[in-house]
Design a protein around this motif. Structure first.
Motif, PDB file in Angstrom:
ATOM      1  N   ASP A  22       0.819  -1.213   0.000  1.00  0.00           N
ATOM      2  CA  ASP A  22       0.000   0.000   0.000  1.00  0.00           C
ATOM      3  C   ASP A  22       0.857   1.268   0.000  1.00  0.00           C
ATOM      4  O   ASP A  22       1.873   1.337   0.703  1.00  0.00           O
ATOM      5  N   ILE A  23       0.389   2.260  -0.736  1.00  0.00           N
ATOM      6  CA  ILE A  23       1.006   3.584  -0.715  1.00  0.00           C
ATOM      7  C   ILE A  23      -0.099   4.623  -0.604  1.00  0.00           C
ATOM      8  O   ILE A  23      -1.098   4.564  -1.323  1.00  0.00           O
ATOM      9  N   VAL A  24       0.077   5.566   0.310  1.00  0.00           N
ATOM     10  CA  VAL A  24      -0.887   6.650   0.494  1.00  0.00           C
ATOM     11  C   VAL A  24      -0.240   7.954   0.040  1.00  0.00           C
ATOM     12  O   VAL A  24       0.874   8.286   0.458  1.00  0.00           O
ATOM     13  N   ILE A  25      -0.941   8.681  -0.819  1.00  0.00           N
ATOM     14  CA  ILE A  25      -0.468   9.979  -1.305  1.00  0.00           C
ATOM     15  C   ILE A  25      -1.454  11.034  -0.833  1.00  0.00           C
ATOM     16  O   ILE A  25      -2.649  10.964  -1.146  1.00  0.00           O
ATOM     17  N   ILE A  26      -0.968  12.007  -0.056  1.00  0.00           N
ATOM     18  CA  ILE A  26      -1.830  13.033   0.527  1.00  0.00           C
ATOM     19  C   ILE A  26      -1.639  14.343  -0.223  1.00  0.00           C
ATOM     20  O   ILE A  26      -0.547  14.915  -0.237  1.00  0.00           O
ATOM     21  N   ASP A  27      -2.693  14.802  -0.879  1.00  0.00           N
ATOM     22  CA  ASP A  27      -2.683  16.084  -1.578  1.00  0.00           C
ATOM     23  C   ASP A  27      -3.173  17.153  -0.602  1.00  0.00           C
ATOM     24  O   ASP A  27      -4.311  17.101  -0.137  1.00  0.00           O
ATOM     25  N   THR A  28      -2.313  18.115  -0.285  1.00  0.00           N
ATOM     26  CA  THR A  28      -2.624  19.099   0.749  1.00  0.00           C
ATOM     27  C   THR A  28      -3.122  20.411   0.162  1.00  0.00           C
ATOM     28  O   THR A  28      -3.037  20.661  -1.042  1.00  0.00           O
ATOM     29  N   GLU A  29      -3.629  21.265   1.042  1.00  0.00           N
ATOM     30  CA  GLU A  29      -3.995  22.618   0.642  1.00  0.00           C
ATOM     31  C   GLU A  29      -2.724  23.434   0.413  1.00  0.00           C
ATOM     32  O   GLU A  29      -1.628  23.037   0.822  1.00  0.00           O
ATOM     33  N   ALA A  30      -2.864  24.587  -0.242  1.00  0.00           N
ATOM     34  CA  ALA A  30      -1.697  25.422  -0.542  1.00  0.00           C
ATOM     35  C   ALA A  30      -1.055  25.937   0.744  1.00  0.00           C
ATOM     36  O   ALA A  30      -1.729  26.203   1.736  1.00  0.00           O
ATOM     37  N   GLY A  31       0.277  26.054   0.708  1.00  0.00           N
ATOM     38  CA  GLY A  31       0.998  26.638   1.837  1.00  0.00           C
ATOM     39  C   GLY A  31       1.472  25.603   2.836  1.00  0.00           C
ATOM     40  O   GLY A  31       1.828  24.488   2.479  1.00  0.00           O
TER      41      GLY A  31
END
Length: 255
Positions: free
Chosen positions: A137-146
């Motif tokens: 398993d691999i988790v990729i977290i797309d965050t908010e800007a900044g």
């Protein structure tokens, strides 16, 4: 591996997150993409996946979740999601799937005056903290800007941080702050240059402190720009992303 993808607004975080997800899926990994940006409306399109319901809805929305946390604190009982979760345990209505990639959206701002995004930040950290992964398993977290995700404590419960840097003074300045905060929480951080050409890539490398952390570079690509403008699914065939995925996997001990 739990990988945070961050950067300034417009740097291409969602694009890089989607390309990495597709690359890992192509190699046979099971990929979970976690959208923690409450204003992002394009990530699912870049992945070619349907829109999942906000995970916040599992707890009755903002108000319901915060009440559950309050009751847990007052009654000294486990908080919502204060337990080990596996990807397979995520309720079906709150996850979208396609070609080895699964997408979860923590929550979105849907209307004016609905309040701040704090409950979403609390839920994101709680969810990621308790998420137990299998070897594939691999988790990729797309965050908010900044850098608000650092304040929310999301990065601290992950294995690596990948900052997307575009050709701008703001990105160079933000890279210094990301480096400082990553060192404070002792989480490895790396950079990928995006939207560059020969001249701007050279200028970025000259100006970024500790540029040995740059592990990849995506030149300005018209096909990526057109896909982003039209809300189309991205191709997964980018040699530059393939090498970045391999480096991250090796450095995080996942390959």
């Amino acid at each position: 591996m739990k990988l945070v993808v961050c950067g300034k607004g417009g740097s291409g975080k969602s694009t890089i997150a989607a390309l990495l997800a597709k690359q890992y899926a192509r190699t046979g990994r099971r990929v979970l993409v976690v959208d923690t940006d409450e204003s992002n409306a394009s990530l699912h399109r870049l992945l070619g996946i349907g829109v999942p319901k906000d995970l916040l809805g599992f707890f009755g929305g903002k108000k319901g979740m915060m009440e559950a946390f309050r009751e847990a604190r007052e009654n000294d009982v486990p908080k919502p999601l204060d337990c080990a979760w596996a990807i397979d345990n995520i309720p079906e209505e709150f996850i979208s799937k396609k070609d080895g990639i699964q997408l979860v959206a923590i929550g979105k701002i849907h209307q004016a005056g609905e309040g701040c995004a704090c409950p979403m930040g609390v839920l994101a950290k709680q969810f990621l903290s308790g998420l137990i992964l299998s070897e594939n398993d691999i988790v990729i977290i797309d965050t908010e800007a900044g850098i608000e995700h650092f304040g929310r404590g999301i990065d601290k419960v992950c294995n690596s941080i990948l900052m997307v840097i575009d050709p701008s003074y703001e990105s160079i300045h933000l890279a210094e702050r990301v480096a400082s905060m990553a060192e404070q929480i002792d989480v490895p951080h790396y950079y990928i240059l995006n939207k560059t050409d020969t001249m701007t890539a050279r200028a970025l490398r000259d100006r970024i402190h500790d540029n040995k952390r740059i592990i990849g570079e995506i030149n300005q690509d018209q096909s990526i720009l057109v896909a982003g403008l039209s809300g189309q699914e991205l191709s997964s065939l980018y040699p530059e992303i393939e090498s970045v995925a391999e480096v991250l996997g090796t450095k995080s001990g996942s390959s």
